[in-house]
Design a protein around this motif. Structure first.
Motif, PDB file in Angstrom:
ATOM      1  N   LEU A   1      -2.874  13.700  -2.119  1.00 49.50           N
ATOM      2  CA  LEU A   1      -4.032  13.604  -1.596  1.00 49.50           C
ATOM      3  C   LEU A   1      -4.550  13.670  -2.835  1.00 49.50           C
ATOM      4  CD1 LEU A   1      -4.359  14.418   2.497  1.00 49.50           C
ATOM      5  CD2 LEU A   1      -4.933  12.363   1.612  1.00 49.50           C
ATOM      6  N   ALA A   2      -4.458  14.901  -3.574  1.00 48.90           N
ATOM      7  CA  ALA A   2      -5.934  15.605  -4.418  1.00 48.90           C
ATOM      8  C   ALA A   2      -5.090  14.646  -5.449  1.00 48.90           C
ATOM      9  CB  ALA A   2      -5.290  16.780  -4.576  1.00 48.90           C
ATOM     10  N   SER A   3      -3.877  14.472  -5.493  1.00 47.09           N
ATOM     11  CA  SER A   3      -3.567  13.479  -7.172  1.00 47.09           C
ATOM     12  C   SER A   3      -3.320  11.860  -7.180  1.00 47.09           C
ATOM     13  CB  SER A   3      -1.837  14.091  -7.114  1.00 47.09           C
ATOM     14  OG  SER A   3      -1.229  14.137  -6.113  1.00 47.09           O
ATOM     15  N   ARG A   4      -4.328  11.387  -5.516  1.00 50.38           N
ATOM     16  CA  ARG A   4      -4.267  10.389  -4.858  1.00 50.38           C
ATOM     17  C   ARG A   4      -2.832   9.588  -5.122  1.00 50.38           C
ATOM     18  NH1 ARG A   4      -9.846  10.360  -3.204  1.00 50.38           N
ATOM     19  NH2 ARG A   4     -11.428  11.825  -4.647  1.00 50.38           N
TER      20      ARG A   4
ATOM     21  N   LEU B   1      -8.307  16.784   5.994  1.00 52.03           N
ATOM     22  CA  LEU B   1      -8.290  16.924   4.929  1.00 52.03           C
ATOM     23  C   LEU B   1      -8.127  15.350   4.225  1.00 52.03           C
ATOM     24  CD1 LEU B   1      -4.898  19.049   4.624  1.00 52.03           C
ATOM     25  CD2 LEU B   1      -7.241  19.131   4.146  1.00 52.03           C
ATOM     26  N   GLY B   2      -7.877  13.714   5.046  1.00 56.65           N
ATOM     27  CA  GLY B   2      -8.280  12.888   4.626  1.00 56.65           C
ATOM     28  C   GLY B   2      -9.417  12.619   4.714  1.00 56.65           C
ATOM     29  N   TRP B   3     -10.167  12.748   5.599  1.00 54.64           N
ATOM     30  CA  TRP B   3     -11.268  12.766   5.462  1.00 54.64           C
ATOM     31  C   TRP B   3     -12.351  13.168   3.978  1.00 54.64           C
ATOM     32  CZ3 TRP B   3     -16.109  15.461   5.745  1.00 54.64           C
ATOM     33  CH2 TRP B   3     -16.806  14.924   6.310  1.00 54.64           C
ATOM     34  N   LEU B   4     -11.792  13.825   3.581  1.00 53.60           N
ATOM     35  CA  LEU B   4     -12.622  15.065   2.559  1.00 53.60           C
ATOM     36  C   LEU B   4     -11.580  14.052   1.145  1.00 53.60           C
ATOM     37  CD1 LEU B   4     -11.565  18.855   3.717  1.00 53.60           C
ATOM     38  CD2 LEU B   4     -13.592  17.178   3.253  1.00 53.60           C
ATOM     39  N   ALA B   5     -10.462  13.535   1.408  1.00 53.28           N
ATOM     40  CA  ALA B   5     -10.384  13.086   0.086  1.00 53.28           C
ATOM     41  C   ALA B   5     -10.456  11.926   0.428  1.00 53.28           C
ATOM     42  CB  ALA B   5      -7.782  13.224   0.076  1.00 53.28           C
ATOM     43  N   ARG B   6     -11.521  10.664   0.898  1.00 52.40           N
ATOM     44  CA  ARG B   6     -11.725   9.633   1.081  1.00 52.40           C
ATOM     45  C   ARG B   6     -10.697   8.755   0.991  1.00 52.40           C
ATOM     46  NH1 ARG B   6     -17.071  10.346  -2.647  1.00 52.40           N
ATOM     47  NH2 ARG B   6     -18.036  10.896  -1.913  1.00 52.40           N
ATOM     48  N   THR B   7      -9.108   9.551   1.864  1.00 59.64           N
ATOM     49  CA  THR B   7      -8.325   8.699   2.172  1.00 59.64           C
ATOM     50  C   THR B   7      -8.536   7.973   3.234  1.00 59.64           C
ATOM     51  OG1 THR B   7      -7.362   9.874   0.509  1.00 59.64           O
ATOM     52  CG2 THR B   7      -5.632   8.307   2.168  1.00 59.64           C
TER      53      THR B   7
ATOM     54  N   PRO C   1       0.708  -0.892   0.393  1.00 56.10           N
ATOM     55  CA  PRO C   1       0.062   0.286  -0.124  1.00 56.10           C
ATOM     56  C   PRO C   1       0.620   1.181  -0.033  1.00 56.10           C
ATOM     57  CG  PRO C   1       0.014  -1.144   2.438  1.00 56.10           C
ATOM     58  CD  PRO C   1       1.236  -2.155   1.453  1.00 56.10           C
ATOM     59  N   ARG C   2       0.308   2.787  -0.942  1.00 56.31           N
ATOM     60  CA  ARG C   2       1.101   3.381  -0.672  1.00 56.31           C
ATOM     61  C   ARG C   2       0.634   4.125   0.530  1.00 56.31           C
ATOM     62  NH1 ARG C   2      -1.611   5.182  -5.985  1.00 56.31           N
ATOM     63  NH2 ARG C   2      -3.156   5.170  -4.418  1.00 56.31           N
ATOM     64  N   VAL C   3       1.757   4.797   1.202  1.00 54.85           N
ATOM     65  CA  VAL C   3       1.003   5.320   2.793  1.00 54.85           C
ATOM     66  C   VAL C   3       2.035   6.458   3.102  1.00 54.85           C
ATOM     67  CG1 VAL C   3       1.797   4.795   5.169  1.00 54.85           C
ATOM     68  CG2 VAL C   3       1.103   2.402   3.827  1.00 54.85           C
ATOM     69  N   VAL C   4       1.292   7.684   3.408  1.00 55.97           N
ATOM     70  CA  VAL C   4       1.647   8.669   3.350  1.00 55.97           C
ATOM     71  C   VAL C   4       1.828   8.971   5.269  1.00 55.97           C
ATOM     72  CG1 VAL C   4       0.974  11.046   3.435  1.00 55.97           C
ATOM     73  CG2 VAL C   4       0.903   9.939   1.227  1.00 55.97           C
ATOM     74  N   MET C   5       2.374   9.283   5.909  1.00 57.92           N
ATOM     75  CA  MET C   5       3.101   9.137   6.815  1.00 57.92           C
ATOM     76  C   MET C   5       3.710  10.552   7.378  1.00 57.92           C
ATOM     77  SD  MET C   5       5.734   7.140   9.488  1.00 57.92           S
ATOM     78  CE  MET C   5       5.153   5.436   8.875  1.00 57.92           C
ATOM     79  N   VAL C   6       3.157  11.422   8.399  1.00 55.51           N
ATOM     80  CA  VAL C   6       3.432  12.304   8.801  1.00 55.51           C
ATOM     81  C   VAL C   6       3.483  12.245  10.549  1.00 55.51           C
ATOM     82  CG1 VAL C   6       2.427  15.215   8.698  1.00 55.51           C
ATOM     83  CG2 VAL C   6       1.530  13.388   7.099  1.00 55.51           C
ATOM     84  N   GLY C   7       4.537  12.947  10.709  1.00 55.47           N
ATOM     85  CA  GLY C   7       4.272  13.333  12.392  1.00 55.47           C
ATOM     86  C   GLY C   7       6.058  13.431  12.709  1.00 55.47           C
TER      87      GLY C   7
ATOM     88  N   ALA D   1      -1.704   7.938  -2.390  1.00 57.11           N
ATOM     89  CA  ALA D   1      -1.985   8.173  -1.150  1.00 57.11           C
ATOM     90  C   ALA D   1      -3.261   6.150  -1.047  1.00 57.11           C
ATOM     91  CB  ALA D   1      -1.937   8.789   0.103  1.00 57.11           C
ATOM     92  N   ASP D   2      -2.610   5.875  -0.657  1.00 54.44           N
ATOM     93  CA  ASP D   2      -3.911   4.730   0.208  1.00 54.44           C
ATOM     94  C   ASP D   2      -4.060   4.787   1.419  1.00 54.44           C
ATOM     95  OD1 ASP D   2      -3.597   3.482  -2.426  1.00 54.44           O
ATOM     96  OD2 ASP D   2      -2.248   2.334  -2.256  1.00 54.44           O
ATOM     97  N   LEU D   3      -3.711   4.895   2.395  1.00 54.31           N
ATOM     98  CA  LEU D   3      -3.546   5.530   3.909  1.00 54.31           C
ATOM     99  C   LEU D   3      -2.239   6.835   3.710  1.00 54.31           C
ATOM    100  CD1 LEU D   3      -1.649   4.030   6.204  1.00 54.31           C
ATOM    101  CD2 LEU D   3      -3.060   1.838   4.827  1.00 54.31           C
ATOM    102  N   LEU D   4      -3.140   7.681   5.409  1.00 55.29           N
ATOM    103  CA  LEU D   4      -2.945   8.619   5.882  1.00 55.29           C
ATOM    104  C   LEU D   4      -2.930   8.131   7.266  1.00 55.29           C
ATOM    105  CD1 LEU D   4      -1.745  11.935   5.609  1.00 55.29           C
ATOM    106  CD2 LEU D   4      -4.179  11.913   6.148  1.00 55.29           C
ATOM    107  N   HIS D   5      -1.072   8.281   7.752  1.00 49.16           N
ATOM    108  CA  HIS D   5      -1.195   7.790   8.904  1.00 49.16           C
ATOM    109  C   HIS D   5      -0.468   8.890   9.610  1.00 49.16           C
ATOM    110  CE1 HIS D   5       1.694   4.757  11.601  1.00 49.16           C
ATOM    111  NE2 HIS D   5       0.957   5.546  12.346  1.00 49.16           N
TER     112      HIS D   5
END
Length: 367
Positions: A71-74, A98-104, A9-15, A76-80
């Motif tokens: 997120l806008a360019s699709r 933002l993740g919820w708005l992008a349906r991620t 899966p394509r994971v975008v992690m923010v920390g 990410a399969d999930l946001l951590h």
């Protein structure tokens, strides 16, 4: 495509900036050093720094802009999201929206420090609690550090299935890198280590207040306080203790391992925690530990087995606990051996990465 998404899966992690400090920074660094990036397509967005207000603002704006693009360019399969306290808490609530708005699908990784047994989930109430409830109710999964935290966050949620979406995942420690010394004689009998910052919740002032009672009974005792340059009040406390206190600054890598292998005792008298990385590193290094029953500590730490528990703010009790372990090295050695085995069994990094990858695949596959 669905099979590829499920396996990698394509994971975008923010920390925060990884590997620089303890806490979430250390946890994020451990993830990036594990097999996880090789088993999924991981993009890490660092949005925290301690280099000053302008640098912090620049880091947050850059991370936000990259997140919006991904997120806008699709991509990410999930946001951590690594949710901590302070201003980062509110930023991560924005990222969750933002993740919820992008349906991620969003994974909330809850690191907010708490007191007692996750009392109040570490939140101040009011706006913080309302935001937490919204984020928990809209998250695909909530990663928590212990069962007590799962209960606390479930109680905040308005969803009937909240408990099923909680995933208990204690913080990791790299037991291959953090390990006991090959020669036990390397340890110094009266050397005590503190690993943490100088915020009041970490309790370093209590440790220095307890030091005179320790020195009265054991004049050879020395205290290594690792956490950067001390603020003036901490330096004043230390100066009154003569050469009994040493400040090595921030310690990382080989320097940290060197201290963990040289001292005979780790002390962390915190007032609030998630699951402190310093305690896990002390366990991996085979040390007995004196700490406080806050946050997730009671879920992994037994008084008299892993070390000794002292109520936060109990300076006399803290001094007595330190003296008890310094006076009984055989008991301390037995505790340290137990801690090493527990760290290998429960917190070792490969097990952690494997479990997290399972969560990723499950969430991405469902999505």
């Amino acid at each position: 495509m669905k099979r590829e998404t499920t396996l990698r899966p394509r994971v975008v992690m923010v920390g925060p900036e990884p590997r620089i400090y303890g806490g979430i920074s250390a946890v994020a660094g451990a993830m990036l050093d594990s097999e996880l990036p090789d088993r999924c397509r991981l993009t890490y967005l660092a949005e925290g720094t301690r280099q000053g207000p302008l640098a912090k603002l620049g880091s947050a704006v850059t991370a936000l802009a990259r997140l919006i693009w991904l997120l806008a360019s699709r991509q990410a399969d999930l946001l951590h999201l690594h949710v901590g306290d302070g201003s980062s808490y509110y930023r991560h609530m924005l990222y969750a929206a933002l993740g919820w708005l992008a349906r991620t699908p969003v994974l909330l990784h809850w690191h907010v420090p708490g007191v007692g047994e996750a009392q109040g989930a570490g939140l101040a109430g009011g706006l913080q609690s309302r935001l937490a409830r919204w984020a928990i109710d809209h998250a695909a999964r909530v990663l928590v550090l212990s069962p007590a935290w799962a209960q606390a966050l479930t109680a905040l949620s308005g969803r009937s299935d909240a408990a099923q979406r909680m995933v208990v995942l204690p913080n990791p420690v790299d037991c291959d890198r953090i390990r006991p010394p090959e020669d036990p004689a390397q340890r110094q009998a009266d050397l005590v280590l503190f690993l943490g910052d100088f915020t009041r919740r970490k309790g370093v002032r209590d440790l220095l207040a307890a030091a005179p009672a320790v020195l009265q009974q054991r004049p050879a005792a020395r205290f290594v306080v690792a956490g950067g340059p001390p603020p003036s009040d901490v330096a004043d406390q230390a100066n009154r203790l003569g050469d009994a206190v040493h400040f090595p600054g921030f310690v990382r890598g080989a320097d940290k391992l060197g201290w963990l292998q040289e001292v005979s005792l780790l002390v962390l008298p915190s007032y609030a925690e998630g699951l402190p990385v310093a305690v896990l590193e002390g366990m991996a290094a085979g040390l007995p530990i004196v700490t406080t029953p806050v946050g997730s500590v009671p879920d992994i730490f037994r008084d008299g087995v892993n070390g000794l528990l002292v109520p936060p703010g109990d300076v006399a009790g803290l001094a007595a606990a330190i003296l008890r372990l310094l006076d009984d090295p055989a008991a301390g050695q037995a505790m340290g051996q137990h801690n090493r085995q527990q760290a290998l069994a429960q917190f070792d990094l490969p097990h952690y990465a494997h479990r997290l990858l399972q969560v990723y695949r499950e969430v991405a596959g469902n999505h």
